[in-house]
Design an enzyme around this catalytic site. Structure first.
Site, mmCIF file in Angstrom:
data_model
loop_
_atom_site.group_PDB
_atom_site.id
_atom_site.type_symbol
_atom_site.label_atom_id
_atom_site.label_comp_id
_atom_site.label_asym_id
_atom_site.label_seq_id
_atom_site.Cartn_x
_atom_site.Cartn_y
_atom_site.Cartn_z
ATOM 1 N N HIS A 72 43.914 28.737 35.200
ATOM 2 C CA HIS A 72 44.799 27.912 36.042
ATOM 3 C C HIS A 72 45.172 28.685 37.300
ATOM 4 O O HIS A 72 44.887 29.882 37.425
ATOM 5 C CB HIS A 72 46.077 27.537 35.290
ATOM 6 C CG HIS A 72 46.974 28.704 34.985
ATOM 7 N ND1 HIS A 72 46.694 29.624 34.000
ATOM 8 C CD2 HIS A 72 48.149 29.107 35.529
ATOM 9 C CE1 HIS A 72 47.652 30.533 33.942
ATOM 10 N NE2 HIS A 72 48.544 30.249 34.879
ATOM 11 N N ASP A 79 48.847 28.905 39.651
ATOM 12 C CA ASP A 79 50.246 28.511 39.514
ATOM 13 C C ASP A 79 50.617 27.443 40.549
ATOM 14 O O ASP A 79 50.247 27.544 41.719
ATOM 15 C CB ASP A 79 51.161 29.725 39.701
ATOM 16 C CG ASP A 79 50.878 30.816 38.678
ATOM 17 O OD1 ASP A 79 50.451 30.476 37.550
ATOM 18 O OD2 ASP A 79 51.066 31.999 39.018
ATOM 19 N N HIS A 136 43.658 32.479 37.195
ATOM 20 C CA HIS A 136 43.923 33.540 36.223
ATOM 21 C C HIS A 136 44.054 32.956 34.829
ATOM 22 O O HIS A 136 44.250 31.750 34.655
ATOM 23 C CB HIS A 136 45.136 34.383 36.615
ATOM 24 C CG HIS A 136 46.407 33.614 36.811
ATOM 25 N ND1 HIS A 136 46.669 32.872 37.948
ATOM 26 C CD2 HIS A 136 47.489 33.468 36.014
ATOM 27 C CE1 HIS A 136 47.854 32.304 37.847
ATOM 28 N NE2 HIS A 136 48.373 32.638 36.676
ATOM 29 N N ARG A 146 57.604 37.673 36.315
ATOM 30 C CA ARG A 146 56.791 37.073 37.391
ATOM 31 C C ARG A 146 57.697 36.564 38.506
ATOM 32 O O ARG A 146 58.645 35.827 38.252
ATOM 33 C CB ARG A 146 55.969 35.914 36.837
ATOM 34 C CG ARG A 146 54.888 35.463 37.798
ATOM 35 C CD ARG A 146 54.091 34.311 37.226
ATOM 36 N NE ARG A 146 54.724 33.042 37.555
ATOM 37 C CZ ARG A 146 54.272 31.862 37.135
ATOM 38 N NH1 ARG A 146 53.209 31.784 36.373
ATOM 39 N NH2 ARG A 146 54.884 30.754 37.496
#
Ligand code: SIN
Length: 278
Positions: free
Chosen positions: A95, A97, A250, A265
């Protein structure tokens, strides 16, 4: 001295820098390297949460993810965790983000706080190389298409996390975003063409049915996940991966059952996506 060593596939390892003391020259060099390599890997960067946020803020405003649990003292830090008892991980599929947002995030900066004794690596894939390896005929078709992306089926009230009763995600009622983006976007800095669909959030091509879209999307997902477009990052506490969400995918590997993994994150806001024109 700053050393940037390109990997095959995608990404570069960066040495000789303390991110707590980044000056304007260092910021310029890292910005150029990020646009060139798609993801930068750093070791032994023991940033406090405030230093992590300050580093991210050099690249733009923080894009606070509405679904992830946050560090209680630092709402700008999303917590990506798996306990020894949990079976599913977060991000365990290819995917990018925030592609479900009208203005997707520019990048994400993931810092390892606790890592399993082995496993827990993250794979990255190169969406410029994936596009360039397609035939001229398919490239021409893709350049004219848009795709519909959504957060609903992943983060929504009937989405993957809600159905699994996963307490690591919140605000399912806010998962109402659908966004339409060009299938091939131009990187805002390099101008290079990037394949911009992903298995997690892309639903269909605009104006096509789900069924019509699926075979071409499935081909693109398999093609873009070819090993030669990839790299694999092995984490240590204090490691950082800073990836460009436009030019890479990623995938967090879920290969460390019975052990904890805790990552912080911070995601940086991006600008509107532009179609790439041949
Ligand atoms: C993510 O998908 O943002 C998390 C990746 C990881 O935990 O390696």
């Amino acid at each position: 001295m700053l050393e940037i060593q390109a990997r095959s596939g995608v990404g570069a390892d960066v040495d000789g820098i303390d991110l707590r003391e980044l000056d304007d020259a260092g910021h310029g060099a890292l910005s150029e390297a990020l646009a060139r390599h798609g993801v930068l890997f750093f070791r032994d960067q023991n940033l406090s949460p405030q230093q992590h946020l300050a580093f991210a803020a050099r690249w733009g405003a923080i894009d606070v993810n509405r679904f992830f649990a946050h560090d209680p003292q630092h709402p700008g830090i999303a917590v990506v965790s798996k306990s020894p008892e949990q079976v599913d991980n977060i991000g365990g599929g290819w995917h990018t983000d925030h592609s479900y947002d009208q203005t997707p995030a520019m990048g994400s900066i993931l810092l390892a706080r606790e890592v399993p004794p082995r496993g827990g690596e993250t794979l990255f894939a190169n969406m410029n190389a994936a596009f360039e390896a397609l035939s001229p005929g398919l490239k021409r078709i893709l350049c004219e298409l848009n795709a519909v992306h959504s957060s609903r089926h992943v983060f929504g009230t009937a989405g993957l996390y809600a159905r699994a009763g996963d307490v690591r995600m919140n605000n399912a009622e806010l998962a109402t975003q659908d966004a339409v983006h060009p299938v091939v976007i131009a990187h805002p800095v390099s101008g290079l063409p990037l394949l911009y669909v992903n298995r997690a959030f892309t639903l269909r091509f605009e104006g096509w049915t789900d069924l019509e879209s699926q075979s071409l999307l499935q081909f693109l997902y398999a093609h873009a996940a070819r090993p030669e477009f990839q790299t694999r990052f092995e984490w240590r506490p204090g490691s950082i991966a800073f990836w460009d969400n436009r030019s890479t995918w990623h995938y967090a590997l879920n290969n460390y059952h019975g052990h904890a993994r805790l990552m912080h994150r911070v995601t940086v806001q991006g600008g509107a996506l532009e179609r790439w024109r041949p």
